[in-house]
Design a protein around this motif. Structure first.
Motif, PDB file in Angstrom:
ATOM      1  N   TYR A  55       0.813  -1.223   0.000  1.00  0.00           N
ATOM      2  CA  TYR A  55       0.000   0.000   0.000  1.00  0.00           C
ATOM      3  C   TYR A  55       0.842   1.267   0.000  1.00  0.00           C
ATOM      4  O   TYR A  55       0.342   2.354  -0.236  1.00  0.00           O
ATOM      5  CB  TYR A  55      -0.922   0.024   1.240  1.00  0.00           C
ATOM      6  N   CYS A  56       2.141   1.133   0.275  1.00  0.00           N
ATOM      7  CA  CYS A  56       2.913   2.302   0.698  1.00  0.00           C
ATOM      8  C   CYS A  56       3.829   2.839  -0.390  1.00  0.00           C
ATOM      9  O   CYS A  56       4.565   2.087  -1.032  1.00  0.00           O
ATOM     10  CB  CYS A  56       3.747   1.930   1.922  1.00  0.00           C
ATOM     11  N   GLN A  93       9.255   9.917  12.614  1.00  0.00           N
ATOM     12  CA  GLN A  93       8.735   8.789  11.840  1.00  0.00           C
ATOM     13  C   GLN A  93       9.640   8.526  10.652  1.00  0.00           C
ATOM     14  O   GLN A  93      10.219   9.447  10.095  1.00  0.00           O
ATOM     15  CB  GLN A  93       7.321   9.118  11.361  1.00  0.00           C
ATOM     16  N   ARG A 146       1.501   0.754  14.019  1.00  0.00           N
ATOM     17  CA  ARG A 146       0.146   0.284  13.701  1.00  0.00           C
ATOM     18  C   ARG A 146       0.155  -1.209  13.393  1.00  0.00           C
ATOM     19  O   ARG A 146       1.084  -1.678  12.729  1.00  0.00           O
ATOM     20  CB  ARG A 146      -0.398   1.037  12.483  1.00  0.00           C
ATOM     21  N   GLU A 148      -2.141  -2.263  11.536  1.00  0.00           N
ATOM     22  CA  GLU A 148      -2.684  -2.045  10.179  1.00  0.00           C
ATOM     23  C   GLU A 148      -4.017  -2.750   9.912  1.00  0.00           C
ATOM     24  O   GLU A 148      -4.922  -2.169   9.340  1.00  0.00           O
ATOM     25  CB  GLU A 148      -1.683  -2.427   9.075  1.00  0.00           C
ATOM     26  N   MET A 188      -5.564   1.047   8.977  1.00  0.00           N
ATOM     27  CA  MET A 188      -6.113   1.762   7.822  1.00  0.00           C
ATOM     28  C   MET A 188      -7.527   1.257   7.582  1.00  0.00           C
ATOM     29  O   MET A 188      -7.827   0.094   7.850  1.00  0.00           O
ATOM     30  CB  MET A 188      -5.256   1.505   6.580  1.00  0.00           C
ATOM     31  N   PRO A 218      -8.028   6.653   6.577  1.00  0.00           N
ATOM     32  CA  PRO A 218      -8.494   5.938   5.390  1.00  0.00           C
ATOM     33  C   PRO A 218      -7.307   5.474   4.554  1.00  0.00           C
ATOM     34  O   PRO A 218      -6.279   6.157   4.501  1.00  0.00           O
ATOM     35  CB  PRO A 218      -9.303   7.003   4.636  1.00  0.00           C
ATOM     36  N   PHE A 219      -7.452   4.334   3.905  1.00  0.00           N
ATOM     37  CA  PHE A 219      -6.477   3.895   2.911  1.00  0.00           C
ATOM     38  C   PHE A 219      -6.594   4.822   1.700  1.00  0.00           C
ATOM     39  O   PHE A 219      -7.698   5.077   1.206  1.00  0.00           O
ATOM     40  CB  PHE A 219      -6.758   2.450   2.507  1.00  0.00           C
ATOM     41  N   VAL A 220      -5.465   5.356   1.256  1.00  0.00           N
ATOM     42  CA  VAL A 220      -5.459   6.229   0.077  1.00  0.00           C
ATOM     43  C   VAL A 220      -4.601   5.539  -0.976  1.00  0.00           C
ATOM     44  O   VAL A 220      -3.390   5.390  -0.780  1.00  0.00           O
ATOM     45  CB  VAL A 220      -4.869   7.620   0.417  1.00  0.00           C
ATOM     46  N   ILE A 303       3.870   8.594   1.242  1.00  0.00           N
ATOM     47  CA  ILE A 303       3.355   7.240   1.478  1.00  0.00           C
ATOM     48  C   ILE A 303       2.017   7.052   0.779  1.00  0.00           C
ATOM     49  O   ILE A 303       1.651   5.974   0.397  1.00  0.00           O
ATOM     50  CB  ILE A 303       3.320   6.875   2.988  1.00  0.00           C
ATOM     51  N   TYR A 304       1.281   8.150   0.615  1.00  0.00           N
ATOM     52  CA  TYR A 304       0.063   8.146  -0.209  1.00  0.00           C
ATOM     53  C   TYR A 304      -0.049   9.507  -0.883  1.00  0.00           C
ATOM     54  O   TYR A 304       0.524  10.486  -0.407  1.00  0.00           O
ATOM     55  CB  TYR A 304      -1.192   7.836   0.626  1.00  0.00           C
TER      56      TYR A 304
HETATM   57  N1  5AD Z   1      -2.943   5.126   2.636  1.00  0.00           N
HETATM   58  C1  5AD Z   1      -3.214   5.427   3.908  1.00  0.00           C
HETATM   59  N2  5AD Z   1      -2.352   5.237   4.920  1.00  0.00           N
HETATM   60  C2  5AD Z   1      -1.155   4.704   4.615  1.00  0.00           C
HETATM   61  N3  5AD Z   1      -0.116   4.383   5.394  1.00  0.00           N
HETATM   62  C3  5AD Z   1       0.851   3.876   4.605  1.00  0.00           C
HETATM   63  N4  5AD Z   1       0.451   3.871   3.320  1.00  0.00           N
HETATM   64  C4  5AD Z   1      -0.804   4.371   3.297  1.00  0.00           C
HETATM   65  C5  5AD Z   1      -1.763   4.603   2.279  1.00  0.00           C
HETATM   66  N5  5AD Z   1      -1.509   4.300   0.993  1.00  0.00           N
HETATM   67  C6  5AD Z   1      -0.146   4.478   6.857  1.00  0.00           C
HETATM   68  C7  5AD Z   1       0.125   3.117   7.504  1.00  0.00           C
HETATM   69  C8  5AD Z   1       1.388   3.384   8.293  1.00  0.00           C
HETATM   70  C9  5AD Z   1       1.334   4.868   8.520  1.00  0.00           C
HETATM   71  C10 5AD Z   1       2.626   5.513   8.830  1.00  0.00           C
HETATM   72  O1  5AD Z   1       0.821   5.364   7.307  1.00  0.00           O
HETATM   73  O2  5AD Z   1      -0.936   2.786   8.375  1.00  0.00           O
HETATM   74  O3  5AD Z   1       1.447   2.669   9.508  1.00  0.00           O
END
Ligand code: 5AD
Length: 363
Positions: A55-56, A93, A146, A148, A188, A218-220, A303-304
């Motif tokens: 995801y990252c 971080q 996290r 996660e 997330m 939210p997951f982005v 990261i997003y």
């Molecule tokens: N969308 C949302 N949150 C994210 N993280 C990492 N990638 C994404 C993404 N694509 C969050 C994870 C991580 C935190 C530092 O950022 O939960 O633990």
């Protein structure tokens, strides 16, 4: 609140009922942790990472991304800005970066403590016990990691283990607590493959871990990552990655863990077009984390997507963190702002005494 009730609130879409959830969470927040909003200055220390989380955006597989590590002096300059902004805490971080040597981090923590007096939170990924111990001894008070998602199958799919070293973040969290850290975790919301039961399980895990800090965003999707490229699974079990659902999880976390510190996360703010702090803070949250990473580095800590555009601490004409907090009729927290869950835990950092309920992370 049991699993079925949690599921009911998670699946709720009626705006009138949701108003009731926001009201309840806001009331519990006010009674339990008050009107103070704590500012945590976030410094994204390094974007090197050995992991391949699907995801990252700073995962190891990301080609063409310029990698950086900040110098100690750069971090100390951020600490000075954090103090000027009214932050009581600095959060360091990074990706899971082996190049951040344990002794160097310990030195940095010691300098931060002596030169800025700020409380130090680390969020440096899964690290060896001896490293965590060293950082705790150097004066770092808190650690964020996290889990996660509580769905083990999903976790393994999106967060591959290092060869020969199975990832066990629950064990890591237990260790952090034993070392005397104030411990934060989170999830997330809306990961592809995440179902309603998973979210209810996440919330129940927050409660049984008795977390001091809970981060939910939210997951982005990031287009350059495997999860960002894959088609999003449809179907009734897939939870959406929406601002509202993330807020539902925040509100329920407040109800289940009334004395925890809960941030309105950066991801929420990014997805809600910079109204996410306000939404989170009025739906159970009591912390925000202004990003103090120098802009040149911040753009590389993507990261997003959308995240690097947040310039809340830059004084670029838009309201800063303090103004945003005050505009809600809240106050800015003074001092370290440790969580009540931590400060009031019986026998914290000590072995539970006889007859005392053992802490679930210490079992
Ligand atoms: N969308 C949302 N949150 C994210 N993280 C990492 N990638 C994404 C993404 N694509 C969050 C994870 C991580 C935190 C530092 O950022 O939960 O633990």
């Amino acid at each position: 609140m049991n699993h079925a009730e949690l599921l009911g609130w998670l699946r709720e879409e009626d705006p009138v009922r949701l108003e009731e959830l926001w009201r309840r969470a806001d009331r519990v927040r006010r009674v339990q942790v008050g009107d103070e909003v704590h500012l945590r200055g976030l410094v994204e220390l390094s974007n090197h990472c050995r992991r391949q989380c699907t995801y990252c955006g700073v995962r190891a597989g990301q080609r063409g991304l310029l990698r950086y590590r900040m110098t100690a002096d750069e971090v100390l300059a951020c600490a000075a800005r954090a103090r000027a902004l009214g932050c009581g805490t600095l959060v360091l971080q990074s990706g899971e970066d082996e190049g951040l040597e344990a002794a160097w981090v310990a030195d940095l923590v010691r300098r931060l403590k002596s030169e800025s007096g700020l409380t130090v939170t680390l969020s440096l990924g899964e690290r060896e016990e001896r490293e965590l111990r060293l950082w705790r001894a150097a004066g770092a008070e808190r650690y964020l990691l996290r889990f996660e998602t509580s769905n083990r199958r999903l976790y393994d799919a999106v967060h591959p283990s290092l060869p020969g070293r199975p990832s066990d973040r629950l064990a890591d969290l237990r260790r952090l607590r034993e070392l005397g850290f104030e411990v934060g975790s989170g999830v997330m919301v809306g990961l592809p493959g995440q179902g309603w039961d998973d979210l209810a399980d996440d919330l129940e895990l927050f409660r049984s871990l008795d977390l001091d800090m809970i981060g939910v965003g939210p997951f982005v999707p990031h287009a350059e990552t495997p999860l960002g490229r894959a088609p999003r699974p449809a179907g009734p079990q897939q939870v959406p990655a929406t601002v509202t659902l993330a807020c539902q999880v925040v509100a329920l976390a407040r109800l289940l863990c009334p004395r925890a510190n809960i941030p309105a996360t950066t991801a929420l703010d990014a997805l809600a077009s910079r109204r996410g702090w306000e939404l989170g803070l009025t739906r159970g949250a009591n912390v925000v984390m202004p990003n103090l990473t120098p802009l040149g580095y911040r753009a590389l800590y993507e990261i997003y997507p959308g995240k690097e555009l947040l310039r809340e601490a830059e004084g670029c004409g838009e309201p800063g963190p303090r103004e945003r907090v005050l505009a809600l009729g809240r106050t800015v927290g003074a001092g370290p702002g440790g969580s009540r869950a931590f400060v009031e835990r019986p026998g914290r950092a000590l072995a539970p005494s006889q007859g005392e309920e053992p802490c679930p992370l210490c079992l």
